[in-house]
Write a protein that holds these residues in place. Sequence first.
Motif, short mmCIF file in Angstrom:
data_model
loop_
_atom_site.label_atom_id
_atom_site.label_comp_id
_atom_site.label_asym_id
_atom_site.label_seq_id
_atom_site.Cartn_x
_atom_site.Cartn_y
_atom_site.Cartn_z
N LYS A 136 0.88 -1.13 0.01
CA LYS A 136 -0.05 0.10 -0.10
C LYS A 136 0.96 1.29 0.07
O LYS A 136 0.56 2.16 -0.68
CB LYS A 136 -0.91 0.06 1.16
CG LYS A 136 -1.75 1.32 1.39
CD LYS A 136 -2.58 1.06 2.61
CE LYS A 136 -3.15 2.66 2.84
NZ LYS A 136 -4.36 2.35 3.87
N ILE A 140 0.82 4.16 -3.20
CA ILE A 140 0.70 5.59 -3.10
C ILE A 140 1.98 6.36 -3.32
O ILE A 140 1.78 7.36 -3.84
CB ILE A 140 0.25 5.81 -1.46
CG1 ILE A 140 -1.18 4.88 -1.28
CG2 ILE A 140 -0.25 7.31 -1.36
CD1 ILE A 140 -1.68 4.80 0.06
N SER A 146 -4.29 6.75 -5.08
CA SER A 146 -4.44 7.50 -4.03
C SER A 146 -4.87 6.74 -2.86
O SER A 146 -5.13 5.40 -3.15
CB SER A 146 -5.49 8.62 -4.05
OG SER A 146 -6.91 8.03 -3.95
N GLU A 147 -4.47 7.00 -1.52
CA GLU A 147 -4.80 6.21 -0.62
C GLU A 147 -6.22 5.74 -0.42
O GLU A 147 -6.84 4.92 -0.06
CB GLU A 147 -4.49 7.08 0.98
CG GLU A 147 -4.78 6.20 2.24
CD GLU A 147 -4.05 6.58 3.32
OE1 GLU A 147 -3.64 7.63 3.40
OE2 GLU A 147 -4.14 5.89 4.40
N HIS A 148 -7.15 6.85 -0.69
CA HIS A 148 -8.51 6.53 -0.80
C HIS A 148 -8.97 5.52 -1.77
O HIS A 148 -9.57 4.49 -1.28
CB HIS A 148 -9.26 7.74 -0.91
CG HIS A 148 -10.74 7.73 -1.09
ND1 HIS A 148 -11.58 7.41 -0.18
CD2 HIS A 148 -11.40 7.62 -2.29
CE1 HIS A 148 -12.82 7.28 -0.57
NE2 HIS A 148 -12.98 7.22 -1.95
N GLU A 149 -8.22 5.70 -3.05
CA GLU A 149 -8.58 4.69 -3.97
C GLU A 149 -7.95 3.27 -3.42
O GLU A 149 -8.92 2.08 -3.67
CB GLU A 149 -7.80 5.30 -5.19
CG GLU A 149 -8.47 6.13 -5.94
CD GLU A 149 -7.84 6.71 -7.10
OE1 GLU A 149 -8.28 7.33 -8.21
OE2 GLU A 149 -6.52 6.70 -7.46
N ASP A 151 -7.58 1.87 -0.62
CA ASP A 151 -8.56 1.40 0.39
C ASP A 151 -9.95 0.83 -0.11
O ASP A 151 -10.25 -0.18 0.35
CB ASP A 151 -9.03 2.32 1.54
CG ASP A 151 -7.64 2.73 2.37
OD1 ASP A 151 -6.48 1.98 2.39
OD2 ASP A 151 -7.49 3.63 3.02
N TRP A 152 -10.38 1.60 -1.05
CA TRP A 152 -11.66 1.22 -1.90
C TRP A 152 -11.37 0.03 -2.75
O TRP A 152 -12.19 -0.85 -2.70
CB TRP A 152 -12.27 2.34 -2.70
CG TRP A 152 -13.71 2.05 -3.38
CD1 TRP A 152 -14.67 2.34 -2.83
CD2 TRP A 152 -13.72 1.55 -4.64
NE1 TRP A 152 -15.74 2.02 -3.56
CE2 TRP A 152 -15.12 1.35 -4.84
CE3 TRP A 152 -12.70 1.03 -5.72
CZ2 TRP A 152 -15.55 0.79 -6.06
CZ3 TRP A 152 -13.47 0.46 -6.70
CH2 TRP A 152 -15.05 0.52 -6.83
N LYS A 155 -11.13 -3.17 -0.29
CA LYS A 155 -12.46 -3.51 0.00
C LYS A 155 -13.35 -4.01 -0.77
O LYS A 155 -13.88 -5.12 -0.60
CB LYS A 155 -13.15 -2.25 0.92
CG LYS A 155 -14.54 -2.48 1.67
CD LYS A 155 -15.32 -1.24 2.07
CE LYS A 155 -15.99 -0.81 0.82
NZ LYS A 155 -16.43 0.69 0.83
#
Length: 274
Positions: A136, A140, A146-149, A151-152, A155
Amino acid sequence: MKFLTSGKVKDVYDLEDGNLQFKFSDRVSAYDVKFNDEIPKKGEVLCKFAEFWFNELDIPNHFVRRISDTEIIVKKMEMLPIECIVRGYFYGSLVERYNNNSIQLDNVDDISLAEKLPTPIFDPTTKAEHDVPITKIDAIKFGLVSEHEFDWLAKTSIQIYNIMLAKAKSAGFILADLKLEFGKHENELFLSDSIGPDEYRLWLKDDYTVGKIQEAYDKQLLRDWLTDNGFKKKFDDARASGKEPTPPSIPKELVKKMTDRYEKSYELIVNQKL
Ligand SMILES: Nc1ncnc2c1ncn2[C@@H]1O[C@H](COP(=O)(O)OP(=O)(O)O)[C@@H](O)[C@H]1O
Ligand SMILES: [Mg+2]
């Protein structure tokens, strides 16, 4: 319609209306080596499986429609430079990486080949000539996502794996692992590329035995044959001395077995004749 590119498996055409056309070939590759022999019906199975899974999964995706036995239309995406791999079982390259301590597994102290992991893991790679695992932090740092991407993607990929695992299970199969690709369009992420036996490992529950090489209903059948016959080593040696490996020809019986298994997995999971 403009020819765009020819990948390992698909030929891609630009329809110039924001869509692409994929033509699934019968080509096969393993360990990043392209073979000269084709696997009859493979393209048709991959194409129809893609249609099936995109319809089955309740996740925004690029699928528009299937137009023939081997062709689909999809929305053109800006592909994310990361392959989203989910592993539910201890198998494939994970085994070597675990044994040489290049990956840690939570809640595992002793694990056998093909054993179920305590929980499915997200284990992405780069999307390059030869894919390499990426953490991860690096994904990034190198600006892949991105970090948000990230994590999405983690999940969502695990969610998709679990849905597919359940579907495969009801047809008598174990979905050992899975590779997904996502693309971006107008700042939204869509499940893209293809989903089928080139993207996952599938085992028949009745044949499943922990501690052994499994009977594969996917490309692993070819990989196992290459390893057993010393070709995997030849490929590695060639690469180590800076040469491109040359593909051996695939025995007729193996070609037939692959066609039969691709077809059988389709008919059992989709519950429909090819
Ligand atoms: N919706 C899409 N828009 C643009 N490119 C896509 C889309 N879906 C998949 N792709 C890309 O198209 C190519 C498909 O061809 P494939 O035979 O799988 O090639 P590869 O050798 O790169 O695996 C892949 O590189 C994949 O990332
Ligand atoms: Mg591909």
